[in-house]
Design a protein around this motif. Structure first.
Motif, PDB file in Angstrom:
ATOM      1  N   ARG A 144       5.886  -5.154   6.141  1.00 42.84           N
ATOM      2  CA  ARG A 144       6.059  -3.940   5.346  1.00 42.84           C
ATOM      3  C   ARG A 144       7.286  -4.129   4.447  1.00 42.84           C
ATOM      4  N   ASP A 197       1.784   3.232   2.177  1.00 43.16           N
ATOM      5  CA  ASP A 197       2.660   3.327   3.344  1.00 43.16           C
ATOM      6  C   ASP A 197       3.670   2.192   3.412  1.00 43.16           C
ATOM      7  N   ASP A 236       0.847  -1.187   0.000  1.00 43.97           N
ATOM      8  CA  ASP A 236       0.000   0.000   0.000  1.00 43.97           C
ATOM      9  C   ASP A 236       0.890   1.247   0.000  1.00 43.97           C
ATOM     10  N   ARG A 275       2.955  -1.006   3.567  1.00 47.78           N
ATOM     11  CA  ARG A 275       2.424  -2.182   4.253  1.00 47.78           C
ATOM     12  C   ARG A 275       2.006  -3.243   3.240  1.00 47.78           C
TER      13      ARG A 275
END
Length: 287
Positions: A127, A78, A76, A80
């Motif tokens: 992540r 960010d 995503d 993640r």
């Protein structure tokens, strides 16, 4: 003169370097294999476990090219990664209290596809930790390079992240050391026939930078994609503290000793003594 490197950690850190054979394209099955190996490492006290480059999809370019949707994991904005195929690995990290560095093919929101190290923390959260900067050979046809280095913080240890071909460039390890790294984690995929270079590069990065190096490697496979093992952990003078054979599955578990790190940096002060413009201003003489 450069500033001195960061203060050495106050406690030991137990790490694991894994060599194993993943199945091309079998992300869910390879995640289960990774989980089993992570549990083995955690049972022996590992706080950080490093698995090979592209372990989740396997380093098999024909499969990576034919099925990007099936072999990639999606990040995503960010960074993640929430992929149900990784659930067993997340559980193993969480249950064992070990952080995991594992190789993956990652699809980013902007469409980039990278060879990356995923970080699975001790809560089981995943992540993207680092995108490989130095792409090798045909990797350039499938992936884009990363644009920055990365450091993993574990307790008071700073661990620079590299992937395979990154470690062939002295500047990459030195950038980690300049950032205060005490160690350098290098998930890799070295092919059969490259053992001389495999055993030279990562020992050199350790000695160049007076830091520990954790080298994980794939093993097995079928020519031309057959890998040569030799996973190792090197001390800050480039000596192997543990080394696996060139074939077979292995989990090497080693305690990194801050006292040895401090003693080496006291005796071999290259990080402090290095000139800021080493050799760039030159003269030439005829003989």
């Amino acid at each position: 003169m450069r500033p001195p490197p960061a203060v050495v950690p106050g406690t030991t850190l137990t790490v694991a370097a894994v060599q194993a054979e993943p199945v091309p394209g079998a992300v869910a099955g390879n995640a289960r294999t990774a989980a089993r190996l992570v549990r083995r490492a955690a049972d022996r006290g590992a706080r950080v476990t490093v698995l090979p480059e592209l372990f989740l999809p396997a380093y098999h370019p024909p499969t990576l090219a034919a099925d990007p949707a099936g072999t990639d994991v999606a990040a995503d904005p960010d960074g993640r990664v929430d992929d149900p195929r990784l659930a067993p690995l997340c559980a193993a990290a969480r249950d064992g209290g070990t952080a995991v560095v594992v190789g993956a093919a990652v699809r980013h929101p902007d469409g980039r596809r990278t060879i990356s190290s995923l970080l699975v923390d001790r809560t089981g959260t995943v992540r993207v930790g680092y995108d490989k900067q130095q792409l090798w050979g045909g990797e350039r046809e499938l992936f884009q390079p990363g644009d920055r280095g990365a450091t993993l913080l574990v307790e008071d240890w700073r661990l620079g992240l590299g992937i395979c071909y990154d470690g062939c460039f002295p500047e990459h390890g030195r950038a980690a050391a300049d950032d205060g790294a005490h160690g350098y984690l290098c998930p890799s995929g070295y092919l059969a026939g490259s053992a001389h270079r495999r055993d030279l590069y990562y020992a050199a990065r350790a000695l160049d930078n007076t830091m520990y190096v954790v080298f994980a490697n794939a093993v097995g496979g079928t020519d031309p994609w057959r890998f040569n093992g030799g996973a190792a952990v090197y001390d800050p003078e480039g000596r192997p503290l543990a080394r696996a054979a060139d074939d077979g599955e292995e989990v090497l578990v080693v305690a990194l000793d801050p006292a040895a790190l401090a003693a080496t940096r006291e005796a071999h002060s290259m990080l402090v003594d290095r000139l800021p413009d080493q050799g760039r201003t030159r003269t030439a003489s005829a003989a």
